[in-house]
Design a protein around this motif. Structure first.
Motif, PDB file in Angstrom:
ATOM      1  N   ALA B  72      54.884 -11.040 -22.876  1.00 14.59           N
ATOM      2  CA  ALA B  72      55.678 -10.653 -21.710  1.00 14.59           C
ATOM      3  C   ALA B  72      54.821 -10.607 -20.456  1.00 14.59           C
ATOM      4  N   THR B  73      53.521 -10.573 -20.623  1.00 13.14           N
ATOM      5  CA  THR B  73      52.617 -10.643 -19.476  1.00 13.14           C
ATOM      6  C   THR B  73      51.749 -11.886 -19.634  1.00 13.14           C
ATOM      7  N   ILE B  74      51.086 -12.255 -18.566  1.00 10.79           N
ATOM      8  CA  ILE B  74      50.241 -13.446 -18.614  1.00 10.79           C
ATOM      9  C   ILE B  74      49.024 -13.148 -19.490  1.00 10.79           C
ATOM     10  N   ASP B  75      48.903 -13.874 -20.585  1.00  9.98           N
ATOM     11  CA  ASP B  75      47.762 -13.616 -21.467  1.00  9.98           C
ATOM     12  C   ASP B  75      46.550 -14.416 -21.010  1.00  9.98           C
ATOM     13  N   GLN B  76      45.458 -14.263 -21.752  1.00 11.67           N
ATOM     14  CA  GLN B  76      44.217 -14.851 -21.274  1.00 11.67           C
ATOM     15  C   GLN B  76      44.290 -16.384 -21.185  1.00 11.67           C
ATOM     16  N   ASP B 392      40.485  -8.591 -17.138  1.00 15.14           N
ATOM     17  CA  ASP B 392      41.325  -7.657 -16.375  1.00 15.14           C
ATOM     18  C   ASP B 392      42.748  -8.192 -16.208  1.00 15.14           C
ATOM     19  N   PRO B 393      43.735  -7.583 -16.881  1.00 17.59           N
ATOM     20  CA  PRO B 393      45.103  -8.080 -16.764  1.00 17.59           C
ATOM     21  C   PRO B 393      45.652  -7.905 -15.341  1.00 17.59           C
ATOM     22  N   ALA B 394      45.062  -6.974 -14.585  1.00 14.98           N
ATOM     23  CA  ALA B 394      45.610  -6.669 -13.262  1.00 14.98           C
ATOM     24  C   ALA B 394      45.445  -7.822 -12.273  1.00 14.98           C
ATOM     25  N   VAL B 395      44.497  -8.722 -12.528  1.00 10.17           N
ATOM     26  CA  VAL B 395      44.323  -9.829 -11.584  1.00 10.17           C
ATOM     27  C   VAL B 395      45.196 -11.032 -11.955  1.00 10.17           C
ATOM     28  N   ARG B 396      45.741 -11.011 -13.154  1.00  6.82           N
ATOM     29  CA  ARG B 396      46.461 -12.197 -13.631  1.00  6.82           C
ATOM     30  C   ARG B 396      47.795 -12.364 -12.883  1.00  6.82           C
ATOM     31  N   GLY B 397      48.053 -13.565 -12.468  1.00  6.78           N
ATOM     32  CA  GLY B 397      49.321 -13.838 -11.784  1.00  6.78           C
ATOM     33  C   GLY B 397      49.451 -13.114 -10.465  1.00  6.78           C
ATOM     34  N   ARG B 398      48.345 -12.752  -9.828  1.00  2.81           N
ATOM     35  CA  ARG B 398      48.421 -12.006  -8.573  1.00  2.81           C
ATOM     36  C   ARG B 398      47.792 -12.761  -7.404  1.00  2.81           C
ATOM     37  N   LEU B 399      47.566 -14.051  -7.565  1.00  2.00           N
ATOM     38  CA  LEU B 399      47.158 -14.855  -6.411  1.00  2.00           C
ATOM     39  C   LEU B 399      48.364 -15.691  -5.977  1.00  2.00           C
ATOM     40  N   LEU B 400      48.657 -15.669  -4.689  1.00  2.00           N
ATOM     41  CA  LEU B 400      49.762 -16.488  -4.205  1.00  2.00           C
ATOM     42  C   LEU B 400      49.320 -17.954  -4.183  1.00  2.00           C
TER      43      LEU B 400
END
Lengths: 422, 541
Positions: B72-76, B392-400
């Motif tokens: 459900a979240t972006i994995d490695q 760090d999962p917090a950085v995943r999918g967080r770049l526009l």
């Protein structure tokens, strides 16, 4: 449009229509006269003997010109601008232009629109710097026409539109994807009760929700700047959509042709308060346009009339947005003082630059009059092969107008917009 | 008539119009015509290369059945594909199934020569400007060069298997930005891309900057050609410069950008004195556009225009009399400076990890930069090993995604066939991200805010892509359907969406994108596809 208020209203920062008035957002409209307009016919130096001698057939006689001061007049076809001059909102800079000396349309237009020998446009640089000071409306830059002008090359956002209808979300419907076979199959599926209960009908139901509705739902729940930007875009689309059904003003008489049509669309857009900060529109006119090498007189009169009628109508049409609007009329170069053997004029250097706006301050500009840094057009004052010299860099005028653009206080450093022009 | 219009005016008086020079294109056209009369096989080869330009037929390797994210979240694995490539293709995810496979993938991307990339090389070689030597580029119309350059960038981003190299090429293109519209950069930017950016994109930082310093396009773009010793005035007339337009002092533009943008960074600890000293060290480089009737496009060092005195840069002395070697001494100082390491590390971390970049990662990458003498591969390896990037999962999918990535990732995800031509470029132009068109030396912005005004154009791109309304670019929905087992797998549509988002869609997304709650869809729902590409989730990577 099936947007509810709930779906598009977002937290702060969203440019709201009509609120341009409250926020005091200023708009700069750049009118480009493509082809090299003859400044000496637009604003003839009627008291200068050298002018009359050099233009035996093409000169504007003092008697027919609209008087401005003891040196200059306006071309008689610019009559619609007379009131703006009298009321102090028209400023003319004569002998304005760029440092480009190629006398090539292509090179000179590029140079002017890029603000020097840079890649990318000066309006684009303005918008990039502006964007770091606060969210730009999706309609912050509007180019009226078919192509993005060089001045907007590299802009973070630029809406190129011939009419308001062009700023639209693609209408994605299920029907357009249906091959004849597929729709026949769907009908067949729908006819069967068992199939209706299965996926087929659900798929049809899902498709019936429009692309726009789906986007509104998805961006409605998106947090942060991307969500705000998405909701702002949808809000702008909604306002534009409401404009589509709004009849354009009919009380104002625009001149026939693309220039008048484009200005009418632009005025409608600006009156709606959609966050337009810079707009560009070209005026090429009919025929050969402003590049009047050959039998200039009649062609020029028609162009001058269209220009003046268009600007005057636009100004009337703007309504209360007038107070926040500045129009600048530029051309890549003026034309040679001496008329040529074909009753026309050849590519020159300095031309006349016009600025229309309320509360123009004296600086480079002389509101309500003509600024010209020459005494007369005798031979020793001419540039190159006999041209009006460029005595005022057009970028100086633009830099002076920058504080009038965008939200008040969001000042953009002119040195960033015109690097190296000092 | 290329020359008289395109050449900057200050040099146009000193050389005749290029149209007088030998026209290579005309010659080639004649040759081709003659060849086709003599040998049919040559003609077939031409036809084949044109065909390959229109139809890439670039299907990703790997299993026919695509494997979509189940998390459900972006994995490695999804994260790595998002950052080390221009976006996953349907087969890519399955290739990273094991930790060993992940490491092998990173290793291969860090050694691009190990990857067979002939397919994209063939496509690129078919471009008209591809085999044209530097000097002869002047015989091509600038519009063709601009189109070819942009097309090459897009073709490689979409098709190349050396994906990390292509990301780095884009990175350095922004870092050493030269707008193709400025003066003779219309021709010479292509040489810069070919001779400076591409060969060194995965090489050593110092070699890259060295090549850039004497690249014709960079000398033109940053006025290095106007940079000459103050006392000299005689040499100017000989080499065709108009002395009246020259300021009688070194031109500092190139020096300033070298310090501020290319090496130390704006807060890198240099002052105006350093800028002036660097300008003196760089003085004397000239560019000869042509010799008599022949294009030369040659950069040379002219001792007469060089300031031969000693210079002091950042407290280090460059002894007098160094001549052309001043550049080497200067690079010794700048490329080994800790500020340079931090500046590059910060930009790399911003592109690969997060914005603002995490401090610990910047430190680690800057250390690797110093320890490895600015060699990019170990620097990137260190970056990929940082906990921030890896764990760090917090950085995943967080770049526009910038618009170029938005477009390329969509093409890759849907295995579009594309000529990477004018149709696609038109969309990028509207989004303000046409390759090589950024006007000022700092390059297209890396940060998100300046790109937030582009959403409508992204949405319309998504619609036009799926409906087949982009000339030269198309997707095959039937093939995509087979890829994701439409008609047999009840979750096919959800798996396709998960492939696009890099994770499983949540319940809201399922509803709004329009995924059937149950029942096997027998084909890809185009509106769901458009919506997924236009959705907020697809704008992130």
């Amino acid at each position: 449009m099936a947007l509810t208020n709930r779906s598009i209203s977002g937290p702060g920062n969203v440019p709201r229509g009509r609120d341009d008035a409250e926020s005091g957002l200023g708009t700069l409209v750049v009118v480009f006269l493509r082809g090299g307009a003859d400044g000496l016919s637009l604003v003839p130096p009627i008291a200068d003997d050298a002018y009359h001698r050099a233009r035996p057939t093409l000169r504007v006689r003092a008697a027919s010109a609209i008087p401005v001061d003891d040196r200059f007049g306006l071309h008689p076809e610019l009559r619609p601008l007379e009131r703006h001059l009298a009321e102090g909102r028209l400023a003319i800079v004569h002998g304005a232009g760029s440092q480009d000396e190629t006398r090539s349309h292509f090179a000179a237009q590029d140079f002017m629109e890029r603000g020097g020998e840079h890649g990318g446009g000066w309006l684009a640089r303005y918008l990039r710097l502006r964007a770091s000071a606060g969210l730009l409306s999706p309609l912050a830059a509007v180019a009226v026409g078919d192509v993005q002008p060089e001045s907007l090359r590299g802009a973070p956002t630029a809406a190129v539109m011939r009419s308001i209808e062009d700023f639209a979300l693609r209408d994605v419907t299920a029907e357009e994807f249906d091959s004849p076979g597929a729709s026949a199959r769907r009908e067949r599926l729908s006819a069967s009760p068992s199939d209706v209960r299965s996926g087929a009908s659900i798929a049809v139901g899902a498709e019936s929700r429009s692309f726009l509705t789906r986007l509104a739902a998805l961006y409605g729940r998106e947090p942060g700047a991307l969500g705000s930007a998405g909701r702002a875009t949808l809000a702008a689309l909604e306002r534009i959509d409401s404009l589509r059904s709004t009849p354009r003003s009919t009380s104002v008489g625009y001149p026939a042709g693309g220039f008048g049509r484009g200005l009418r669309e632009l005025a409608t857009l600006m009156r709606a308060g959609l966050g337009v900060e810079v707009a560009t529109i070209d005026m090429v006119g009919g025929g050969l346009g402003w590049d009047t090498h050959f039998v200039q007189d009649q062609a020029f009169s028609a162009l001058a009339r269209e220009l003046a009628l268009g600007l005057d109508a636009f100004w009337s049409d703007l309504g209360e947005h007038r107070a926040r609007t500045t129009v600048i009329v530029l051309t890549e170069f003026g034309r040679r003082l001496r008329e040529n053997s074909s009753l026309g004029t050849d590519h020159g250097a300095g031309s006349a630059l016009l600025v229309l706006g309320e509360g123009l301050r004296a600086g480079t500009l002389a509101p309500g009059g003509v600024r010209a840094d020459w005494q007369d057009l005798s031979d020793e004052r001419l540039a190159g092969p006999g041209d009006v010299p460029v005595l005022v860099d057009y970028r100086k005028v633009l830099a002076e107008l920058l504080p009038r653009v965008g939200p008040p206080g969001a000042t953009v450093d002119p040195r960033g917009v015109f690097p190296g022009s000092g | 008539m290329i020359g008289p219009i395109g050449l900057p005016k200050r040099r146009s008086g000193s050389c005749a119009a290029p149209s007088e020079a030998m026209q290579r294109r005309t010659f080639l056209a004649l040759l081709a015509a003659a060849g086709s009369m003599l040998a049919g096989s040559g003609c077939d080869r031409i036809a084949e290369s044109i065909e390959s330009l229109i139809d890439p037929d670039d299907r990703s390797p790997g299993p026919a059945v695509s494997w979509s994210p189940r998390s459900a979240t972006i994995d490695q694995a999804a994260h790595l594909l998002n950052r080390i490539t221009w976006g996953p293709r349907p087969g890519d995810r399955a290739l990273l199934a094991t930790p060993q496979a992940v490491e092998a993938f990173i290793d291969a991307q860090l050694e691009p020569e190990s990857i067979d990339d002939r397919r994209v090389e063939r496509r690129v070689a078919a471009l008209e400007s591809a085999q044209v030597p530097r000097a002869e580029l002047y015989e091509l119309p600038p519009a063709l060069i601009a189109a070819d350059l942009a097309r090459e960038r897009l073709l490689r981003a979409v098709m190349s298997r050396r994906q990390l190299s292509e990301i780095m090429a884009d990175f350095w293109s922004d870092h050493l930005n030269i707008a193709i519209t400025k003066g003779e950069c219309r021709w010479m930017k292509l040489a810069d891309d070919r001779e400076v950016v591409r060969p060194h994109a995965m090489g050593r930082f110092r070699d890259l900057i060295r090549a850039s310093l004497t690249s014709p396009a960079m000398l033109i773009a940053l006025d290095g050609l106007d940079n000459k010793v103050s006392a000299d005035a005689s040499g100017a007339a000989e080499s065709g410069f108009d002395p009246a337009r020259q300021e009688e002092r070194p031109n500092e533009n190139h020096a300033r950008e070298l310090l501020e943008l290319h090496t130390l960074g704006v807060d890198g600890g240099f002052d105006q004195r350093d800028v002036m000293e660097v300008a003196r060290a760089l003085s004397g480089w000239t560019f000869t556009h042509r010799w008599r009737r022949f294009f030369t496009a040659r950069v040379a060092f002219d001792p007469a225009r060089h300031d031969g005195g000693a210079k002091v840069v950042l407290g280090t002395v460059i002894p007098a009399g160094g001549g052309a070697e001043d550049v080497e001494r200067l690079l010794d100082i700048l490329c080994s400076h800790p500020s340079t390491a931090r500046h590059i590390a910060r930009r790399l971390c911003r592109v690969f990890i997060a914005d603002p970049p995490p401090a610990a990662a910047v430190d680690a990458v800057a250390d690797a930069f110093i320890a490895n003498d600015g060699r990019i591969r170990p620097v990137l390896r260190a970056l990929f090993a940082t906990p921030a990037f890896r764990e760090d999962p917090a950085v995943r999918g967080r770049l526009l995604k910038r618009p170029l990535r938005c477009v390329v990732s969509a093409l890759r995800a849907l295995e579009a066939r594309t000529d990477c031509g004018a149709g696609l470029l038109g969309h990028l132009r509207r989004m303000g991200h046409e390759p090589f068109q950024h006007s000022t030396p700092e390059g297209y912005p890396l940060e998100a805010p300046p790109w937030l005004g582009t959403l409508l154009w992204r949405w319309n791109f998504a619609a036009d892509l799926v409906r087949g309304a982009i000339p030269g670019t198309s997707i095959d929905r039937a093939a995509l359907g087979r890829r994701f087992d439409f008609g047999t797998d009840p979750a096919a549509q959800e798996r396709l969406i998960a492939h696009l988002l890099g994770r499983r869609p949540d319940a809201d997304e399922m509803e709004h994108i329009g995924i059937p709650a149950a029942g096997a869809a027998d084909s890809v729902d185009p509106i769901a596809l458009v919506t997924a590409l236009a959705s907020p989730a697809f704008q992130w990577h």
